[in-house]
Design an enzyme around this catalytic site. Sequence first.
Site: not given
Ligand SMILES: NC(=O)c1ccc[n+]([C@@H]2O[C@H](COP(=O)([O-])OP(=O)(O)OC[C@H]3O[C@@H](n4cnc5c(N)ncnc54)[C@H](O)[C@@H]3O)[C@@H](O)[C@H]2O)c1
Length: 371
Positions: A15, A75, A94, A96, A118, A179, A220, A239-240, A267-268, A270, A298
Amino acid sequence: MILGVPKEIKNNENRVAMTPAGVMELVKFGHTVYIQKDAGFNSGFADAEFIAAGATILETIEEVYNKAEMIVKVKEPIASEYSLIKKDQLVFTYFHFASSEPLTHAMIKSGAVCLAYETVEKVDRSLPLLIPMSEVAGRMAIQEGAKYLEKPQKGKGVLLGGVPGVPSGKVLILGGGIVGTQAAKMAAGLGARVVIMDISLNRLRQLSDIMPANVTTILSNEYNIKEAIKEADLVVGAVLIPGAKAPHLITKDMLKLMKPGTVVVDVAVDQGGCIETCKPTTHEDPVFVIDEVVHYCVANMPGAVPYTSTLALTNATLPYVLQLANKGWQKACIENEELKKGLNVVQGAVVYKGVADAWNLTLSELEDQFN
Ligand SMILES: NC(=O)c1ccc[n+]([C@@H]2O[C@H](COP(=O)([O-])OP(=O)(O)OC[C@H]3O[C@@H](n4cnc5c(N)ncnc54)[C@H](O)[C@@H]3O)[C@@H](O)[C@H]2O)c1
């Protein structure tokens, strides 16, 4: 103000922090923009486009850091960039910090003003400079999941959309935030049968109102997850829990409940991943198989689509870049609480609690930094 945009040199980062459109806006306000040669190349933006928009191209990264009052990056700086950052220089990227002690100490030592994408935060607590990357990752999760469901990729051999006379595939999405919502939209658009699970009933109510009929919302919990994974072709972990590691909603034992060739896209990952068997992978080698379940984990998914990711990120950052350039960081942060929350390290002082806590450093009063 004089702004500098270096070429990203972190491994596999394609990027760039500014597009020609951003340059044009800044130049309109009378600012000078230096772009390092080929900085936009991997995102699909040629030097000639930046020049046409009013930027000046500089050959080396040293020149960019040397000339600029404000550095705009993607980055966090890597070790070879630490010494290029000057006292009082504003660096907007960013960072971190909580995941790198050497970076934290290097930025304290530099005397620069470090404003982290962030931690820029709106009053509703949303993070406007993280949302675009979650949107990209959510949409990509289905694209990647669909690919790895193909038999030559070790998947079940299921076409998510099905065909007339053949049922469509089943997608389970854990977490209905940014996500999860974007993943659900993509999967639903393909015609898959989609289930979104979240612990927040209010979130499920909202999703149930806006999602098409092929998306079902389910609370969930362990019981519901165990039932759903028996049938799912693709599971997306989205999930986050802010400030914490992701909970392991699918444990190693539970993989045995899944059919061979099922794909999980965590996706989570990270934040540790919500599937116990996930460990971070790269775009070069994105998947591995455990108990016949294909794992895609990834950690920087948006990196694979730098054109889209650059536009998505810069759409969100440019309004803040303009405020910082037009007013200077102090006035911009005093007048905009969202930006003020982005200040992490200011001229040697740590002003963000999360960073001070992470490395046991003294937290300085943010207000003392404005003179
Ligand atoms: N791998 C990648 O390249 C990449 C890129 C962007 C974001 N992410 C990661 O993706 C994850 C999600 O990000 P987001 O922006 O959607 O977060 P967000 O806060 O918008 O959504 C997270 C959701 O998870 C729910 N949650 C919490 N505990 C739960 C459970 N036990 N069961 C089900 N749902 C539950 C929350 O209520 C919330 O709605 C984060 O870890 C973020 O860092 C990864």
